[in-house]
Write an enzyme that holds these catalytic residues in place. Structure first.
Site, PDB file in Angstrom:
ATOM      1  N   ARG A 240      25.851-102.299 -12.083  1.00 40.12           N
ATOM      2  CA  ARG A 240      27.232-102.257 -11.588  1.00 40.12           C
ATOM      3  C   ARG A 240      28.102-103.149 -12.460  1.00 40.12           C
ATOM      4  O   ARG A 240      27.700-104.262 -12.819  1.00 40.12           O
ATOM      5  CB  ARG A 240      27.320-102.756 -10.136  1.00 40.12           C
ATOM      6  CG  ARG A 240      26.866-101.757  -9.092  1.00 40.12           C
ATOM      7  CD  ARG A 240      27.796-100.536  -8.973  1.00 40.12           C
ATOM      8  NE  ARG A 240      27.351 -99.599  -7.961  1.00 40.12           N
ATOM      9  CZ  ARG A 240      26.561 -98.553  -8.161  1.00 40.12           C
ATOM     10  NH1 ARG A 240      26.113 -98.284  -9.377  1.00 40.12           N
ATOM     11  NH2 ARG A 240      26.231 -97.748  -7.165  1.00 40.12           N
ATOM     12  N   GLU A 269      36.506 -98.468 -12.287  1.00 45.34           N
ATOM     13  CA  GLU A 269      36.143 -97.128 -12.778  1.00 45.34           C
ATOM     14  C   GLU A 269      37.124 -96.098 -12.225  1.00 45.34           C
ATOM     15  O   GLU A 269      37.461 -96.179 -11.037  1.00 45.34           O
ATOM     16  CB  GLU A 269      34.712 -96.785 -12.367  1.00 45.34           C
ATOM     17  CG  GLU A 269      33.720 -97.724 -13.042  1.00 45.34           C
ATOM     18  CD  GLU A 269      32.252 -97.400 -12.735  1.00 45.34           C
ATOM     19  OE1 GLU A 269      31.991 -96.478 -11.935  1.00 45.34           O
ATOM     20  OE2 GLU A 269      31.384 -98.080 -13.281  1.00 45.34           O
ATOM     21  N   HIS A 287      29.314 -93.866 -16.683  1.00 42.61           N
ATOM     22  CA  HIS A 287      28.563 -93.904 -15.405  1.00 42.61           C
ATOM     23  C   HIS A 287      27.789 -92.594 -15.188  1.00 42.61           C
ATOM     24  O   HIS A 287      27.955 -91.930 -14.169  1.00 42.61           O
ATOM     25  CB  HIS A 287      29.513 -94.180 -14.223  1.00 42.61           C
ATOM     26  CG  HIS A 287      28.805 -94.787 -13.049  1.00 42.61           C
ATOM     27  ND1 HIS A 287      29.376 -95.701 -12.206  1.00 42.61           N
ATOM     28  CD2 HIS A 287      27.542 -94.610 -12.566  1.00 42.61           C
ATOM     29  CE1 HIS A 287      28.516 -96.057 -11.260  1.00 42.61           C
ATOM     30  NE2 HIS A 287      27.389 -95.397 -11.456  1.00 42.61           N
TER      31      HIS A 287
END
Ligand code: NAD
Length: 319
Positions: A240, A269, A287
């Site tokens: 993360r 994000e 991601h």
């Protein structure tokens, strides 16, 4: 079992059932399904509106906080399509008796593959060599590095950390493992040693993060902890973004205090305008660690099954 049909399930996850209809068909068999793929995972007002009077949801990175829980009075279960729970207020969910589940083991292997890809990409200077390939002066002048026999620190040794360790053993790497659930010295074999966080940072050629984002782990990689790393150290983050202080990492990469970073996750994000992305010593992916057909299928079936199991038990209890 048929009685679960009266429950309504909203799908917020953008990628649920993306590679096969099977997970969606499974849900359709048992529930009234409300397909509301959500592109704005932080917009809680929209999320609450999409969930409405649903009994269960399948979430991706959608924020489920007090506002959402206050406005969705029927919500009984949150089925996470994945494993990281940092976008859900777990304490409040517990207080309200809302069950939260994840899909452990469904995506370890895909995240571990991407982790290795980032390590190899950086060590073999893949990006730089790709750029040179169609130029007359095409042979690379700088020598790259092997992954073979490197020392790798694994920060977090759960499902993904262990899947990464398994792969690295094939490269004869020495593993330094830091995880509060693993006692320092708990196992000490030639190729893997459990040690303190500081020791792991000091001695590793590559530091790879595989732990959850919590209040305790937020900005765990910061100016102070980066200062312990070797100048040739490479940081890999597929867990993360919030675990890393991105300003401190930016400074360290620009000043070559450490060598490079491989990133799949970011504090914000999508990472639009993130300064890290323009550096030549950063390899970045959007991601996508779990974005394989295999992971998507396993996560979809597991997330659907979690809902079916929960509502079947819930229904039995009520009768
Ligand atoms: P897991 O629960 O199996 O393992 C996490 C491990 O981290 C546990 O062993 C735990 O003891 C350890 N840990 C907790 N606090 C720690 C700390 N302060 N320092 C060191 N270790 C600590 O979880 P997992 O399946 O291995 O996933 C790890 C994380 O990876 C998830 O929480 C998620 O945020 C992230 N993830 C990212 C992607 C992606 O798409 N990039 C996909 C899946 C998971």
């Amino acid at each position: 079992m048929g009685e679960t049909r009266k429950y309504k399930v909203t799908i917020l996850s953008r990628s649920f059932s993306a590679c096969s209809n099977e997970p969606l068909e499974l849900l359709n068999r048992y529930f009234e399904v409300n397909l509301q793929r959500n592109d704005l995972p932080e917009d809680t007002r929209r999320i609450a509106r999409l969930i409405g009077d649903s009994d269960g949801i399948i979430t991706g990175s959608d924020v489920v906080d007090r506002y959402v829980m206050d406005h969705c009075p029927n919500l009984k279960m949150i089925s996470k399509h994945g494993v990281g729970l940092d976008s859900i207020d777990l304490e409040l969910a517990k207080e309200r008796g809302i069950k939260v589940t994840t899909t452990p083991n469904a995506n370890n292997e895909s995240v571990a593959d991407l982790t290795l890809l980032l390590m190899l990409n950086i060590l073999r200077q893949l990006r730089r060599n790709e750029i040179h390939c169609d130029t007359p002066d095409w042979t690379s002048k700088s020598l790259a590095n092997d992954l073979y026999e490197k020392t790798v620190a694994l920060i977090g040794f759960g499902n993904i950390g262990q899947a990464v360790a398994h792969r690295l053993q094939g490269f004869s790497c020495k593993l330094l493992i830091y995880d509060p659930c693993v006692e320092p010295g708990a196992f000490a074999q030639e190729d893997a040693v459990a040690c303190s966080f500081e020791e792991a940072l000091r001695h590793a050629d590559i530091i790879s993060l595989h732990l959850p984002l919590t209040e305790k782990t937020q900005k765990m990689i910061n100016r102070d902890t980066i200062s312990l790393m070797k100048p040739e150290a490479v940081l890999i983050n597929t867990s993360r973004g919030g675990i890393v202080d991105e300003d401190a990492l930016y400074e360290a990469l620009v000043s070559r205090r450490i060598r490079a970073a491989g990133l799949d996750v970011y504090a914000q994000e999508p990472p639009v305008g993130n300064r890290l992305l323009v550096l030549d010593n950063v390899v970045a992916t959007p991601h996508i660690a779990t974005h394989t057909q295999e992971s998507n299928y396993r996560m979809g079936v597991a997330a659907a099954r979690n809902l079916i199991d929960f509502f079947s038990a819930y229904e039995k209890e009520r009768n």
